[in-house]
Write a protein that holds these residues in place. Structure first.
Motif, PDB file in Angstrom:
ATOM      1  N   ALA A  61      45.572  34.204  14.727  1.00 42.67           N
ATOM      2  CA  ALA A  61      45.292  32.802  14.426  1.00 42.67           C
ATOM      3  C   ALA A  61      43.956  32.386  15.037  1.00 42.67           C
ATOM      4  CB  ALA A  61      46.408  31.925  14.964  1.00 42.67           C
ATOM      5  N   GLY A  62      43.069  31.855  14.188  1.00 43.18           N
ATOM      6  CA  GLY A  62      41.786  31.356  14.645  1.00 43.18           C
ATOM      7  C   GLY A  62      40.739  32.424  14.886  1.00 43.18           C
ATOM      8  N   ARG A  63      41.015  33.688  14.530  1.00 41.94           N
ATOM      9  CA  ARG A  63      40.100  34.797  14.772  1.00 41.94           C
ATOM     10  C   ARG A  63      39.776  35.527  13.463  1.00 41.94           C
ATOM     11  NH1 ARG A  63      38.218  34.560  19.959  1.00 41.94           N
ATOM     12  NH2 ARG A  63      39.826  33.656  21.230  1.00 41.94           N
ATOM     13  N   ASP A  64      38.537  36.037  13.354  1.00 45.72           N
ATOM     14  CA  ASP A  64      38.167  36.808  12.165  1.00 45.72           C
ATOM     15  C   ASP A  64      38.571  38.269  12.353  1.00 45.72           C
ATOM     16  OD1 ASP A  64      36.263  37.994  13.800  1.00 45.72           O
ATOM     17  OD2 ASP A  64      34.550  37.107  12.768  1.00 45.72           O
ATOM     18  N   SER A  65      38.196  39.126  11.415  1.00 48.23           N
ATOM     19  CA  SER A  65      38.605  40.531  11.475  1.00 48.23           C
ATOM     20  C   SER A  65      37.989  41.259  12.664  1.00 48.23           C
ATOM     21  CB  SER A  65      38.236  41.253  10.177  1.00 48.23           C
ATOM     22  OG  SER A  65      36.839  41.209   9.981  1.00 48.23           O
ATOM     23  N   GLY A  66      36.926  40.727  13.219  1.00 50.36           N
ATOM     24  CA  GLY A  66      36.311  41.312  14.410  1.00 50.36           C
ATOM     25  C   GLY A  66      36.841  40.721  15.700  1.00 50.36           C
ATOM     26  N   GLY A  67      37.800  39.808  15.605  1.00 52.69           N
ATOM     27  CA  GLY A  67      38.383  39.188  16.784  1.00 52.69           C
ATOM     28  C   GLY A  67      37.601  37.999  17.307  1.00 52.69           C
ATOM     29  N   ARG A  68      36.533  37.615  16.588  1.00 58.90           N
ATOM     30  CA  ARG A  68      35.722  36.473  17.020  1.00 58.90           C
ATOM     31  C   ARG A  68      36.372  35.166  16.574  1.00 58.90           C
ATOM     32  NH1 ARG A  68      32.430  40.552  15.000  1.00 58.90           N
ATOM     33  NH2 ARG A  68      32.850  39.713  12.944  1.00 58.90           N
TER      34      ARG A  68
END
Length: 181
Positions: free
Chosen positions: A45-52
C-alpha cells in the motif's frame, strides 16, 4: 510552444548547448506512469514496484470542460458522448477541453476521410497514366494515429482502460517479492 518549435527547427546540427541536449535527453523516453498505475503494480500500500513511496496526484476538480463553440457539428456529437462517459468515470477536468476537442476532431476527420476513401478507392490514375495511392490514405492513417494517441490519454483504448481499473482489495494476497530487493 510554436515559437520554441520554430526556433529548434531553424538550428543546424551541433547548434544546441550542452544544457539543451541534457534537457532533451531528460524529456525523452517513456512517459511517467500515473500514480494510480504505480500503486496497482506496487509492492504494498502506497508503494510502487520498486518499493518507493508514491505521491498522490494533484487534487484537480473533476468537472467537465466547456464545449468549445468552434467544434464542428459532427465533433460536437462525439464530444457529448465522450464527456458523458468520461464524466461518469470522473476522469475529466475543466482544463481538458483542448485535448478533448482535438480527440473529437481527429475522430471526425478519420470518419470523413474513410468514407470518402471508400467512395474513391485506394488508388487513382494520374494525368500521365500512372496508378498512384490516393492521398486520402495518408489522411486516414494520420487521423487514426492522432485519435488513438488522444484516446489513450483519456483511457478510451482497451489497453488504457485496463490501466484505469484498480484491483479488488481483499483476499489477503501479498506480493511474494516484497522485501527481497
Amino acid at each position: 510552444m510554436a515559437a520554441a518549435a520554430r526556433r529548434v527547427a531553424g538550428r543546424t546540427a551541433g547548434a544546441f548547448t550542452e544544457a539543451e541536449v541534457m534537457m532533451m535527453a531528460a524529456n525523452s523516453g517513456r512517459k511517467a506512469a500515473p500514480a494510480g498505475l504505480k500503486l496497482i503494480e506496487g509492492r504494498s500500500a502506497g508503494r510502487d514496484s520498486g518499493g518507493r513511496e508514491v505521491k498522490p496526484p494533484p487534487g484537480f476538480r473533476r468537472l467537465p470542460p466547456t464545449k468549445p463553440a468552434e467544434l464542428s457539428d459532427d465533433a460536437a456529437l462525439v464530444w457529448d458522448e465522450l464527456v458523458a462517459e468520461l464524466q461518469r468515470l470522473q476522469l475529466l477536468k475543466s482544463i481538458d477541453g483542448p485535448a478533448l476537442q482535438m480527440c473529437c476532431e481527429a475522430y471526425v476527420r478519420w470518419c470523413k476521410a474513410s468514407a470518402q476513401l471508400a467512395d474513391e478507392g485506394m488508388t487513382y490514375t494520374s494525368d500521365t497514366g500512372l496508378r498512384k495511392l490516393n492521398p486520402l490514405v495518408g489522411i486516414v492513417e494520420r487521423a487514426s494515429a492522432e485519435y488513438r494517441a488522444w484516446a489513450a490519454e483519456f483511457g478510451l483504448t482497451p489497453a488504457a482502460e485496463g490501466k484505469l481499473v484498480a484491483p479488488e482489495s481483499g483476499g489477503g494476497e501479498e506480493n511474494p517479492y516484497a522485501g527481497t530487493g
